[in-house]
Write an enzyme that holds these catalytic residues in place. Structure first.
Site, PDB file in Angstrom:
ATOM      1  N   GLY A  57       0.867  -1.173   0.000  1.00 42.43           N
ATOM      2  CA  GLY A  57       0.000   0.000   0.000  1.00 42.43           C
ATOM      3  C   GLY A  57       0.895   1.210   0.000  1.00 42.43           C
ATOM      4  N   GLU A  58       0.722   2.050   0.972  1.00 45.34           N
ATOM      5  CA  GLU A  58       1.554   3.253   1.082  1.00 45.34           C
ATOM      6  C   GLU A  58       1.995   3.371   2.550  1.00 45.34           C
ATOM      7  OE1 GLU A  58       3.132   5.374  -0.953  1.00 45.34           O
ATOM      8  OE2 GLU A  58       3.842   6.005   0.999  1.00 45.34           O
ATOM      9  N   SER A  59       3.300   3.195   2.758  1.00 46.02           N
ATOM     10  CA  SER A  59       3.803   3.115   4.133  1.00 46.02           C
ATOM     11  C   SER A  59       3.575   4.410   4.905  1.00 46.02           C
ATOM     12  CB  SER A  59       5.288   2.764   4.123  1.00 46.02           C
ATOM     13  OG  SER A  59       6.026   3.731   3.401  1.00 46.02           O
ATOM     14  N   CYS A  89       6.196  -5.293   0.636  1.00 42.75           N
ATOM     15  CA  CYS A  89       6.327  -3.958   0.045  1.00 42.75           C
ATOM     16  C   CYS A  89       6.175  -2.871   1.114  1.00 42.75           C
ATOM     17  CB  CYS A  89       5.356  -3.818  -1.114  1.00 42.75           C
ATOM     18  SG  CYS A  89       5.860  -2.533  -2.269  1.00 42.75           S
ATOM     19  N   ARG A 118      12.764   3.444   0.212  1.00 41.82           N
ATOM     20  CA  ARG A 118      11.448   3.529  -0.449  1.00 41.82           C
ATOM     21  C   ARG A 118      11.612   3.841  -1.927  1.00 41.82           C
ATOM     22  NH1 ARG A 118       8.363   7.946   0.952  1.00 41.82           N
ATOM     23  NH2 ARG A 118       6.502   6.984   0.084  1.00 41.82           N
ATOM     24  N   ILE A 147       6.001  -3.391  -7.340  1.00 39.63           N
ATOM     25  CA  ILE A 147       5.138  -2.232  -7.625  1.00 39.63           C
ATOM     26  C   ILE A 147       5.609  -1.067  -6.749  1.00 39.63           C
ATOM     27  CG2 ILE A 147       2.769  -1.363  -7.692  1.00 39.63           C
ATOM     28  CD1 ILE A 147       1.889  -4.411  -7.611  1.00 39.63           C
ATOM     29  N   ARG A 148       6.292  -0.106  -7.377  1.00 42.68           N
ATOM     30  CA  ARG A 148       6.880   1.016  -6.609  1.00 42.68           C
ATOM     31  C   ARG A 148       7.543   0.486  -5.336  1.00 42.68           C
ATOM     32  NH1 ARG A 148       6.081   5.965  -7.576  1.00 42.68           N
ATOM     33  NH2 ARG A 148       5.816   6.638  -5.447  1.00 42.68           N
ATOM     34  N   HIS A 184       5.204  -8.755  -4.244  1.00 42.85           N
ATOM     35  CA  HIS A 184       3.818  -9.043  -3.845  1.00 42.85           C
ATOM     36  C   HIS A 184       3.377 -10.455  -4.233  1.00 42.85           C
ATOM     37  CE1 HIS A 184       2.474  -4.829  -2.999  1.00 42.85           C
ATOM     38  NE2 HIS A 184       3.468  -4.546  -3.805  1.00 42.85           N
ATOM     39  N   GLU A 186       1.012 -12.067  -3.147  1.00 41.01           N
ATOM     40  CA  GLU A 186      -0.457 -12.174  -3.089  1.00 41.01           C
ATOM     41  C   GLU A 186      -1.114 -11.867  -4.423  1.00 41.01           C
ATOM     42  OE1 GLU A 186       1.291  -9.714  -1.943  1.00 41.01           O
ATOM     43  OE2 GLU A 186       0.265  -7.816  -2.263  1.00 41.01           O
TER      44      GLU A 186
HETATM   45  N1  GLN Z   1       5.961   2.967  -2.419  1.00 38.51           N
HETATM   46  C1  GLN Z   1       5.115   2.463  -1.371  1.00 38.51           C
HETATM   47  C2  GLN Z   1       5.537   2.981   0.008  1.00 38.51           C
HETATM   48  O1  GLN Z   1       6.446   3.714   0.127  1.00 38.51           O
HETATM   49  C3  GLN Z   1       5.091   0.960  -1.363  1.00 38.51           C
HETATM   50  C4  GLN Z   1       4.404   0.422  -2.604  1.00 38.51           C
HETATM   51  C5  GLN Z   1       3.687  -0.873  -2.390  1.00 38.51           C
HETATM   52  O2  GLN Z   1       3.413  -1.306  -1.268  1.00 38.51           O
HETATM   53  N2  GLN Z   1       3.308  -1.507  -3.488  1.00 38.51           N
HETATM   54  O3  GLN Z   1       4.935   2.625   0.974  1.00 38.51           O
END
Ligand code: GLN
Length: 207
Positions: A57-59, A89, A118, A147-148, A184, A186
């Site tokens: 997700g987004e930390s 992630c 990150r 993914i990112r 990921h 999942e």
């Molecule tokens: N770039 C996201 C972060 O800094 C992580 C991306 C992801 O969980 N797919 O949290």
């Protein structure tokens, strides 16, 4: 008959941190593997599980929400108490002791003796897929979807790199009850990391 699949209880009971991110996908994987998988948003829910997945997700958002929901300290206490935790992630970032290129004031739960950078794959390779050898989980290479994604910049003495890209960058780590991947599983049909996490949760619940 005792012990036959039809009479065996589902288990173990494990949680997925459900503040933000792709927690539903993890719940589905864990359920498919026979676990009793529940979303975790509150301290009392955390106390009821024998393992926790922290999703992607987004930390930065997960960090803020965990503090708003009064979860930051219970999560750290759970890690210190030996609760098996698997972070993917953003979840790996949440488990790391140090974050490089975090936002100002970004905090983590910590516990994994690593530094994680990150958004380490910029530009064209922001998101990519590759096959990765992970000897500890056995079998063929893992199809890893990034993914990112973050990378592990420093692996401390307590942690072990268990997945390394061809260029030497570390993307999977393990430290006792803790497991973290930059990618990921999942979103693929390969559930070996989740199965390894469930082994740890089973051991924790029968301790
Ligand atoms: N770039 C996201 C972060 O800094 C992580 C991306 C992801 O969980 N797919 O949290």
């Amino acid at each position: 008959m005792a012990g036959s699949p039809s009479t065996e209880a589902r288990g173990p009971r494990v949680g997925v941190l459900a503040l933000q991110g792709d927690f539903r996908e993890h719940l589905a994987v864990l359920t498919a593997l026979g676990a009793e998988a529940v979303p975790v948003r509150r301290p009392d829910e955390l106390a009821s599980v024998s393992g926790l997945v922290i999703p992607g997700g987004e930390s930065t958002v997960m960090d803020k929400l965990s503090r708003t929901f009064g979860m930051a300290e219970p999560l750290r206490a759970a890690v210190d108490g030996g609760l098996p935790v698997y972070g993917t992630c953003a979840g790996l970032i949440m488990l790391a002791d140090h974050v490089v290129d975090g936002t100002p004031g970004q905090r983590t739960i910590g516990g994994l003796d690593v530094s994680v950078r990150r958004n380490a794959f910029g530009g064209q390779t922001d998101s990519f897929e590759t096959d990765l050898d992970v000897p500890v989980i056995g079998g063929p290479p893992v199809h890893a979807v990034f993914i990112r994604a973050p990378v592990v910049d420093r692996v401390g003495a307590l942690a072990t790199a268990v997945g390394v890209l061809d260029d030497g960058r570390v993307v999977a780590v393990e430290q006792g009850s803790l497991l973290g991947t930059s990618f990921h599983p999942e979103v693929t049909a390969d559930y070996r990391f989740h199965a390894r996490f469930l082994d740890k949760a089973r051991a924790f619940s029968s301790r």
